[in-house]
Enzyme design. Structure first.
Site, PDB file in Angstrom:
ATOM      1  N   THR A 161      11.018  -6.776 -11.943  1.00  0.00           N
ATOM      2  CA  THR A 161      10.473  -8.107 -12.158  1.00  0.00           C
ATOM      3  C   THR A 161       9.268  -8.336 -11.266  1.00  0.00           C
ATOM      4  OG1 THR A 161      12.660  -8.951 -12.713  1.00  0.00           O
ATOM      5  CG2 THR A 161      10.989 -10.575 -12.099  1.00  0.00           C
TER       6      THR A 161
ATOM      7  N   HIS B 290      -1.752  -7.475   2.573  1.00  0.00           N
ATOM      8  CA  HIS B 290      -1.690  -8.049   3.911  1.00  0.00           C
ATOM      9  C   HIS B 290      -2.853  -7.620   4.798  1.00  0.00           C
ATOM     10  CE1 HIS B 290       0.051  -4.655   6.425  1.00  0.00           C
ATOM     11  NE2 HIS B 290       0.232  -4.187   5.207  1.00  0.00           N
TER      12      HIS B 290
ATOM     13  N   GLN C 224      -7.638   0.071   3.934  1.00  0.00           N
ATOM     14  CA  GLN C 224      -8.450  -0.459   5.034  1.00  0.00           C
ATOM     15  C   GLN C 224      -9.840  -0.882   4.571  1.00  0.00           C
ATOM     16  OE1 GLN C 224      -7.571  -1.277   8.055  1.00  0.00           O
ATOM     17  NE2 GLN C 224      -5.487  -0.494   7.859  1.00  0.00           N
TER      18      GLN C 224
ATOM     19  N   GLY D  70       0.801  -1.214   0.000  1.00  0.00           N
ATOM     20  CA  GLY D  70       0.000   0.000   0.000  1.00  0.00           C
ATOM     21  C   GLY D  70       0.833   1.262   0.000  1.00  0.00           C
ATOM     22  N   THR D  71       1.974   1.242   0.703  1.00  0.00           N
ATOM     23  CA  THR D  71       2.818   2.440   0.758  1.00  0.00           C
ATOM     24  C   THR D  71       3.332   2.807  -0.627  1.00  0.00           C
ATOM     25  OG1 THR D  71       3.462   2.163   3.062  1.00  0.00           O
ATOM     26  CG2 THR D  71       4.990   3.365   1.651  1.00  0.00           C
TER      27      THR D  71
ATOM     28  N   CYS E 152       1.832   2.177  11.866  1.00  0.00           N
ATOM     29  CA  CYS E 152       2.921   2.965  11.292  1.00  0.00           C
ATOM     30  C   CYS E 152       3.378   4.077  12.220  1.00  0.00           C
ATOM     31  CB  CYS E 152       2.485   3.543   9.951  1.00  0.00           C
ATOM     32  SG  CYS E 152       2.170   2.267   8.716  1.00  0.00           S
TER      33      CYS E 152
ATOM     34  N   ASN F 269      -7.897   4.041   8.995  1.00  0.00           N
ATOM     35  CA  ASN F 269      -7.317   2.923   9.725  1.00  0.00           C
ATOM     36  C   ASN F 269      -7.402   3.125  11.231  1.00  0.00           C
ATOM     37  OD1 ASN F 269      -5.435   5.052   9.061  1.00  0.00           O
ATOM     38  ND2 ASN F 269      -3.824   3.822   9.990  1.00  0.00           N
TER      39      ASN F 269
END
Length: 379
Positions: A237, A201, A179, A72-73, A322, A151
């Site tokens: 890749t 995740h 979220q 996500g970042t 975070c 979040n």
């Protein structure tokens, strides 16, 4: 702590077994580079494109609009920086006061290279009103980025209305939906957004895979250059196993009983409010994530409550993972009008479809017990 009740899914959801099983062939025998021209490479490329089609189908997008990322970042960074840098309309960017650091810090970086970044305020429930956004849109606004769901406090924004206002003003709209995935419908066409970010995740994949949906004809300057993979928009890749896992996770999430999860959430919120003096729900009561309940507890220490809960086998958090370890009050909560002392009592419970009513009952009673102990120690 095998018997622990895990209620920190907003930080990272448990990995789903079916996702791992779908990924395993591409972590073992079918390990070839999807850009290679021999048969194993071609097979990996076919698996990658099949995953892209499946993800697109779940998000109401076209396969060409799906960019796989490392999480996500990266998806947020790519959207905020990539759209702003490529759009010649202007150098004015709007974000909400509740954005994840991946968006907020990307916007701060833009401000350091000459962009004007403004923050759209939120109300006491953490919601961005259409009026607040409209008042700040300008002729030179390039991009608006507003989180689909918080979040920290679980508030779900009216993204469709906010995106329409932005589009009517001629600007692009990005939403961080990390979220919201698995809880809210995410059809980019229905939402009307130009870009949308996801992280695997939060849905049950291993950490390290994400998605940026970038609608066609959206100006975009790639942040990663190299081999030209993914139509040159994200060189490197590709993680075939991660892409397959993301597709599987989105499909599994579509089968979850979200209505049942909301009912368990509401019962848990009611139990906490009934048993814990001073507990106050943060965020919207109804327009909130299905598996999210967050509180401040006046007169208590949030850090001590977390430690007491962990000793009792209940694992939760104070808010964004975070920002863990920070001694500062949450910017999200202070933007919602809470004073710093109250904001530092925040506690967040987040859970998924597999969380039972019994586990939530245990958590409510554990929190009530911890709050009583703190009160007794103060008296």
């Amino acid at each position: 702590m095998n018997s622990a009740t895990y209620l920190d899914a907003a930080a990272s959801a448990p990995v789903r077994r079916q996702v791992l099983e779908a990924m395993w062939p591409f972590l073992s025998a079918q390990h070839a580079n999807p850009s290679s021209r021999h048969e194993p490479g071609l097979a990996a490329g076919r698996a990658l494109e099949d995953a892209r089609r499946r993800v697109a189908r779940r998000l109401g997008a076209r396969p060409v609009e799906i960019i796989f990322t490392s999480g996500g970042t990266e998806a947020d960074n790519a959207a905020v920086k990539g759209i702003a840098l490529a759009d010649p309309r202007g150098r004015h960017v709007l974000i909400s006061a509740l954005e994840h650091p991946a968006v907020a810090e990307s916007a701060a970086w833009l401000s350091r290279i000459g962009y004007t970044v403004e923050t759209v305020p939120v109300d006491a429930d953490g919601a961005v009103s259409p009026e607040a956004l409209a008042a700040r849109l300008r002729e030179d606004t390039t991009l608006v980025s507003i989180q689909h769901a918080s979040n920290e406090v679980g508030t779900v924004q009216d993204v469709t209305t906010l995106a329409r206002l932005t589009g009517d003003a001629g600007a692009r709209f990005h939403t961080d939906a990390v979220q919201a995935a698995g809880s809210e419908p995410l059809d980019v066409g229905a939402l009307g957004v130009d870009a949308l970010s996801l992280a695997g995740h939060k849905l049950g994949t291993p950490k390290g895979v994400g998605v940026l949906v970038l609608r066609r004809r959206t100006p975009f300057e790639p942040l990663l250059h190299g081999g030209g993979q993914q139509r040159g928009r994200r060189s490197g890749t590709e993680d075939v196993a991660g892409a397959v896992g993301m597709a599987a996770a989105l499909e599994l999430a579509a089968e979850d009983d979200v209505a049942g999860l909301r009912a368990r959430r509401d019962a848990f919120i009611a139990a906490v409010e009934d048993r814990v003096p001073g507990a106050r729900l943060t965020g919207r009561r109804t327009a909130r994530l299905a598996g999210h309940a967050s509180f401040v507890v006046a007169g208590r220490s949030g850090e001590s409550l977390l430690l007491d809960l962990e000793r009792d086998g209940v694992l939760c958090s104070a808010g964004s993972a975070c920002a863990a370890g920070s001694t500062e009050a949450s910017p999200t909560l202070t933007a919602m009008g809470l004073d710093e002392e109250l904001a530092q009592t925040a506690i967040r419970f987040s859970f998924g479809a597999g969380t039972t009513s019994a586990e939530l009952e245990r958590a409510a009673e554990s929190l009530a017990s911890a709050a009583r102990q703190q009160a007794a120690q103060k008296s």
